[in-house]
Design a protein around this motif. Sequence first.
Motif, mmCIF file in Angstrom:
data_model
loop_
_atom_site.group_PDB
_atom_site.id
_atom_site.type_symbol
_atom_site.label_atom_id
_atom_site.label_comp_id
_atom_site.label_asym_id
_atom_site.label_seq_id
_atom_site.Cartn_x
_atom_site.Cartn_y
_atom_site.Cartn_z
ATOM 1 N N PRO A 1 12.779 -12.082 9.885
ATOM 2 C CA PRO A 1 12.679 -11.391 8.595
ATOM 3 C C PRO A 1 12.165 -9.964 8.734
ATOM 4 O O PRO A 1 11.510 -9.614 9.718
ATOM 5 N N LEU B 1 9.641 -8.933 3.801
ATOM 6 C CA LEU B 1 9.715 -10.376 3.597
ATOM 7 C C LEU B 1 8.677 -11.128 4.422
ATOM 8 O O LEU B 1 8.079 -12.101 3.962
ATOM 9 N N GLU C 1 5.406 -10.802 2.651
ATOM 10 C CA GLU C 1 5.391 -11.603 1.420
ATOM 11 C C GLU C 1 5.302 -13.108 1.722
ATOM 12 O O GLU C 1 4.525 -13.833 1.115
ATOM 13 N N ARG C 2 6.087 -13.562 2.710
ATOM 14 C CA ARG C 2 6.175 -15.004 2.971
ATOM 15 C C ARG C 2 5.125 -15.525 3.952
ATOM 16 O O ARG C 2 4.699 -16.666 3.863
ATOM 17 N N HIS C 3 4.734 -14.684 4.925
ATOM 18 C CA HIS C 3 3.901 -15.193 6.026
ATOM 19 C C HIS C 3 2.671 -14.323 6.301
ATOM 20 O O HIS C 3 1.948 -14.598 7.261
ATOM 21 N N TYR D 1 13.287 -17.612 12.306
ATOM 22 C CA TYR D 1 14.050 -18.575 11.516
ATOM 23 C C TYR D 1 15.181 -19.115 12.387
ATOM 24 O O TYR D 1 16.090 -18.381 12.762
ATOM 25 N N HIS E 1 15.551 -23.493 9.815
ATOM 26 C CA HIS E 1 14.954 -22.757 8.688
ATOM 27 C C HIS E 1 16.048 -22.050 7.882
ATOM 28 O O HIS E 1 15.909 -20.888 7.516
ATOM 29 N N LEU F 1 15.326 -20.354 4.430
ATOM 30 C CA LEU F 1 14.607 -19.083 4.572
ATOM 31 C C LEU F 1 15.524 -17.985 5.131
ATOM 32 O O LEU F 1 15.414 -16.813 4.774
#
Length: 323
Positions: free
Chosen positions: A104, A108, A111-113, A197, A216, A219
């Motif tokens: 990512p 992203l 935001e996600r991790h 991912y 994944h 995602l």
Amino acid sequence: MNLYPLKFEPLYKYRIWGGNKLKSVLNKNYTEENIGESWEISDVEGEETIVLNGDLKGFTLKELIQKFKGDFIGNNVYKHFGEDFPLLIKFIDAKTPLSIQVHPSNELAKERHNSFGKNEMWYIMQADENAELIAGFNKKVDKKTYLNHLKNSTVVDVLNVEKVKKGDTFYIPTGRVHAIGAGVLLAEIQQTSDITYRIYDYDRIDAKTGKKRELHNELAIDVIDYDVYDNYKTLYSTKKNISNTLVHAPYFKTNIIFLEGVLDKDYTKTDSFIIYICVDGELEITCKNDMYSLKKGETILIPASIKTVQLNSKAATILEVSL
């Protein structure tokens, strides 16, 4: 304590696809089987490499940054990244293919991790005959077509496969689907991130867990760059005893030096640490009257406060990395 060129204790990683070239080709010292990665310089949480040489032996990157700040990593780097070291340096040995995967973007990943994104580059150090890798698509596809290929396990049909040999270089920006193929030994320079991912893993069973590895795809679907590009391989000059541009990205700058004899390097105008990765041959680095040896498969970090070093070798190839 003063700063000086620093070597770190590598971290060796078991991988389902790992072989033994890190030991047989790069002379790494470990006893486990299926070691696929040697993390040379890492600030990934819980996976921090520690200094191996001199007065600062045992320090982690974070501790060095806390102690020396801009003198260690560069004032602008410190201003931008604080106490987080921005790069992760690895050697990778793929005995069998890696999963097909994507990383990512910074936005992203944050935001996600709560992580950096993972833009990376590969320099091929050795490749078996007919070895190959995957980088990007070979034809333009949309999400629907891509998902059909995924469902039918035919995703490889639309991916760009490249035969590789020693010296080949690839920049893998976030969003580019990629995979290292069997028989490839490479140096990888990337942002400090362990976010991957996995899209397709050839339905393999991991001998350690007895299970297939997690995919994944939910995602990954919005991360993928579905465009096709004319060229995925990086072209570069091979002039001797200069820093030839290899990959200059917003996240790191990598040059390649084909060293023969003596080369004086002046980093007065560089506000960054320098990392040397020896990908062929061996050399000596002289810094403030001290000498440091660097062999194929070894990595050394020159702190930002050190502005001049001398390199000396009969014949060596070095990757020179900075921010």
